[in-house]
Design a protein around this motif. Structure first.
Motif, short mmCIF file in Angstrom:
data_model
loop_
_atom_site.label_atom_id
_atom_site.label_comp_id
_atom_site.label_asym_id
_atom_site.label_seq_id
_atom_site.Cartn_x
_atom_site.Cartn_y
_atom_site.Cartn_z
N MET B 219 35.29 69.38 9.37
CA MET B 219 35.24 67.04 10.26
C MET B 219 34.72 68.53 12.26
N LYS B 220 35.20 69.93 11.83
CA LYS B 220 35.07 70.28 12.80
C LYS B 220 35.73 70.48 14.24
N GLY B 221 36.40 69.17 14.35
CA GLY B 221 37.02 69.26 15.66
C GLY B 221 38.10 67.76 15.34
N PRO B 222 39.21 67.56 16.64
CA PRO B 222 39.93 66.72 16.58
C PRO B 222 38.56 65.13 16.92
N VAL B 246 44.98 69.89 10.47
CA VAL B 246 46.74 69.89 11.00
C VAL B 246 46.72 70.99 11.81
N ASP B 247 46.97 72.03 11.12
CA ASP B 247 47.09 73.56 11.30
C ASP B 247 46.11 73.75 12.59
N SER B 248 45.28 73.34 12.52
CA SER B 248 44.35 73.14 13.73
C SER B 248 44.90 72.12 14.78
N GLY B 249 45.98 71.78 14.48
CA GLY B 249 46.21 70.56 15.90
C GLY B 249 44.94 69.24 15.46
N TRP B 250 44.56 69.14 14.90
CA TRP B 250 42.97 67.96 15.13
C TRP B 250 43.93 66.68 14.84
N VAL B 251 45.16 66.63 14.05
CA VAL B 251 45.76 65.71 13.54
C VAL B 251 47.19 65.76 13.49
N PRO B 252 48.11 64.69 13.36
CA PRO B 252 49.56 64.94 13.00
C PRO B 252 49.93 65.81 11.56
N HIS B 253 50.65 66.15 11.92
CA HIS B 253 51.13 66.12 10.32
C HIS B 253 51.40 64.93 9.33
N ASP B 254 51.88 64.16 9.74
CA ASP B 254 51.72 62.80 9.19
C ASP B 254 50.22 62.27 8.13
N TYR B 255 48.92 63.19 8.39
CA TYR B 255 47.85 63.17 8.27
C TYR B 255 47.95 63.83 6.65
N GLU B 256 48.50 64.77 6.53
CA GLU B 256 48.19 66.03 5.51
C GLU B 256 48.13 65.45 4.01
N ILE B 257 47.78 65.06 3.56
CA ILE B 257 47.83 65.29 1.97
C ILE B 257 47.30 66.36 1.10
N GLY B 258 48.41 66.40 0.80
CA GLY B 258 48.03 68.14 -0.05
C GLY B 258 49.93 68.84 -0.86
N TYR B 269 39.58 57.83 -3.27
CA TYR B 269 39.30 58.80 -2.43
C TYR B 269 38.10 59.73 -1.68
N LEU B 270 37.86 59.30 -0.46
CA LEU B 270 36.58 59.85 -0.29
C LEU B 270 37.34 61.42 1.14
N ALA B 271 36.62 62.12 0.25
CA ALA B 271 37.04 63.58 1.28
C ALA B 271 35.93 63.47 2.15
N CYS B 272 35.79 64.60 2.82
CA CYS B 272 34.35 64.85 4.26
C CYS B 272 34.39 66.04 4.63
N GLY B 273 33.32 67.10 4.19
CA GLY B 273 34.45 68.53 4.92
C GLY B 273 35.47 69.00 4.06
N ILE B 274 35.63 68.85 3.11
CA ILE B 274 37.25 69.31 2.37
C ILE B 274 36.71 70.07 0.83
N SER B 275 37.20 71.57 1.09
CA SER B 275 36.63 72.47 0.10
C SER B 275 36.88 72.28 -1.03
N VAL B 309 28.69 64.38 -2.53
CA VAL B 309 26.77 64.78 -1.85
C VAL B 309 27.49 65.76 -0.92
N VAL B 310 25.22 66.60 -1.40
CA VAL B 310 25.45 67.32 -0.51
C VAL B 310 24.51 67.06 0.90
N GLY B 311 25.48 67.28 1.85
CA GLY B 311 25.10 66.97 3.20
C GLY B 311 25.39 67.51 4.36
N ASP B 312 25.51 66.69 5.56
CA ASP B 312 25.87 67.34 6.89
C ASP B 312 27.08 65.48 6.92
N ILE B 313 28.04 65.75 7.02
CA ILE B 313 28.92 64.79 7.01
C ILE B 313 28.56 63.82 8.60
N PHE B 314 28.28 64.54 9.77
CA PHE B 314 28.15 64.21 11.01
C PHE B 314 26.68 63.20 10.99
#
Lengths: 263, 331
Positions: B219-222, B246-258, B269-275, B309-314
């Motif tokens: 996602m590259k940034g908040p 979360v670690d980069s401070g883009w979103v609060p901790h309660d967003y974190e799945i894992g 579950y639609l994952a965008c830019g998650i390896s 889907v291989v491609g640019d999320i933006f």
């Protein structure tokens, strides 16, 4: 302030596990064992309270002899003392049994604050902390993401993540706290810390030496029993598409409509 | 001990929460498998009369309202005292709670007080040859355990969200509504809830979502999470993230799945830019369908995704938002 931190040794979550063919557990050979991730945060929280108020941090663990290594990690971070309760009779004990053992040991120690990780990454149960609070008859605050003790070290304001918000709670000490990872950033053990930890004696206790017997906390008392452990159902890679943005969006919409049936 | 199955109900604004209704489904399944067990909903709170009716139409046989000003807000001590008294008096066979902030805090405390068996994070419960058996993930979802209760006395199960359907409302179905007498002294409650700060989001909570849209390092940034918010609003989905945002401070901790965040099991579950690091899979690999969008064709998540889907999320996400809106519009 006297701080007790509960510690568990668990398999490193970064590494794969191998389930025994009979499903009775996981293979121990070659397993890299570490201090439970959340217990590092618990230890850090304890060390910070000690930094603020003075006092001592005592680590307590229940587990096999090898769990001393996890305790040494905590000693290397800076904890003062470590105690391991180890007894073959604890085989098959459930989480309440383990909490009972911890409570019995902690009751003999000065304790203004008892800190646990919110869960351990092996069983993911999250039972021991609150159960321990009950057995010690102390108030509890679980999964805290913020901790600020008052000036006299007699209570704390904590934040708990709840659905849709944050609960701000005041907890009088002595209390049991379980900690979330966002509470703090655990320090790395320093080299002198590691050297010192190697020489420290870890006090080892048996069930008999803490005044408990196997029928009350061991496998016979367990109210839950693992029947079998299996690999999770394998997911297979599905379709991969590599198209322009419009076609990609159309492919996703078609999937949501026709396969997932959520549109 | 009787054969009843109790559900400890959480509610807000006079209605049972989705997770509590899912527990009613679970309770019906267990009670139906046993002999003459009833489904009993226990509703602690203050001014909870309104909550009761909805539970009857959804499948509860008996609803206890435990109404008391001191139960207005959840506290471990207050709720544990009231529930311990009720469970001792009524001794149901099974008690169900939701794996959310309240249930996780309360269930172990209560189990310790009652000497009850307790299994947390259940993905399913069933009666096998008369024995109540639960399935639950262990070792950060690298294994699934089957766990049974043993011994006598109450058994408590804490069930994960989205494991059971919300039962359909039957307008003419009624529960017997009883008032539970609450004996609670303010001195019992040792903690003080100073406030509950609500965080206003335009998207629904993760715990209630059938669709989760989630962003990762890609996602590259908040600021770019606004793209996911827009998509989530169009879909009626919740927004989450993997750990790096979360670690980069883009979103609060309660967003974190894992592994170090939440566990979700939505329909999609639609994952965008998650390896797709193992730490993330621990929180979402139980999803029914996984869709992954990633620039890198070698992203490990593609090995699990039903649609990759291989491609640019933006480029893709805004187009997808528009396409979803079109698909949903009545024309």
């Amino acid at each position: 302030v006297n701080i007790v931190v509960c510690v568990k040794q668990v398999p490193d979550t970064e590494a794969p596990i191998r389930i025994k063919p009979d499903g009775s557990g996981i293979e121990e050979t070659g397993l890299n064992l570490v201090m439970n991730y959340y217990d590092e945060h618990a230890t850090e929280a304890g060390l910070r309270l000690r930094g603020q108020f003075g006092g001592a941090v005592t680590l307590v663990s229940v587990g096999p002899e090898r769990a001393k290594e996890a305790l040494r990690t905590g000693l290397a971070m800076g904890a003062d003392e470590a105690i391991l309760v180890t007894d073959p009779a604890l085989e098959g004990a459930d989480h309440l049994g383990v909490a009972r053992v911890l409570a019995t040991v902690i009751a003999t120690l000065p304790h203004d604050v008892v800190i646990c990780g919110k869960i351990s990454t092996d069983d993911n149960a999250g039972i021991v902390g609150p159960a321990l609070a009950e057995y010690l008859n102390l108030p509890q605050a679980t999964a805290i993401a913020y901790l600020e003790a008052d000036g006299s070290g007699s209570s704390a304001v904590v934040h708990r993540e709840v659905e849709g918000g944050v609960e701000v709670l005041q907890v009088p000490f002595p209390a049991v706290l379980t900690v979330e990872r966002s509470l703090n950033e655990p320090r790395y053990p320093s080299l002198p810390g590691i050297m010192k930890a190697k020489r420290k004696e870890i006090k080892t206790l048996t069930l008999a030496s803490v005044g408990l017997d196997a029928p009350s906390v061991g496998g016979a008392a367990a109210r839950t029993v693992l029947v079998t452990l299996a690999a999770p159902p394998k997911r297979k890679a599905g379709r991969i598409v590599e198209e322009d943005a419009d076609q990609a969006a159309a492919a996703i919409v078609a999937f949501l409509k026709d396969e997932a049936k959520v549109l | 001990m009787n054969q009843d199955v109790w559900v400890v109900v959480e509610h807000q604004q006079g209605a049972p929460k989705k997770l509590s209704l899912e527990l009613v489904s679970c309770a019906r399944a267990i009670a139906g498998a046993g002999s003459s067990g009833k489904v009993v909903a226990f509703v602690p709170g203050s001014g909870v009369g309104q909550v009761a009716g909805a539970l009857g139409t959804r499948g509860a046989d008996i609803v206890y309202t435990a109404d008391h000003p001191l139960l207005q807000q959840y506290t471990t001590d207050g709720y544990a005292a009231v529930l311990a008294e009720a469970l001792r008096a009524e001794s149901p066979a099974v008690v169900l709670m939701g794996a959310a902030a309240q249930g996780r805090d309360l269930a172990p405390r209560l189990a310790a007080r009652l000497g009850a068996g307790l299994i947390t994070d259940c993905t399913g419960l069933e009666v096998r040859e008369g024995v109540l058996v639960a399935t639950r993930p262990l070792y950060t979802r690298k294994a699934i355990g089957t766990v049974r209760f043993s011994g006598s006395g109450t058994r408590i199960a804490v069930v994960l969200p989205a494991m059971y359907p919300v039962p359909a409302a039957q307008a003419n179905r009624r529960a017997e509504i009883r008032s539970w007498p609450v004996h609670l002294d303010a001195k019992t409650i040792r903690t003080v809830v100073r406030e509950v700060k609500t965080i206003q989001r335009e998207t629904i909570p993760l715990i209630e979502a059938d669709i989760v849209v989630s962003g990762g390092r890609g996602m590259k940034g908040p600021e770019n999470f606004a793209l996911l918010d827009a998509l989530a609003r169009a879909l009626g989905a919740a927004v989450g993230s993997s750990r790096p945002p979360v670690d980069s401070g883009w979103v609060p901790h309660d967003y974190e799945i894992g592994q170090t965040g939440k566990t979700v099991s939505p329909q999609v579950y639609l994952a965008c830019g998650i390896s797709g690091a193992p730490q993330h899979l621990a929180g979402m690999s139980g999803s029914k369908y996984i869709i992954a969008i990633n620039k890198d064709p070698n992203a490990p998540l593609f090995q699990l995704a039903d649609l990759g889907v291989v491609g640019d999320i933006f480029q893709i996400v805004p187009k997808l938002t528009e396409a979803v809106k079109r698909a949903k519009s009545p024309s």
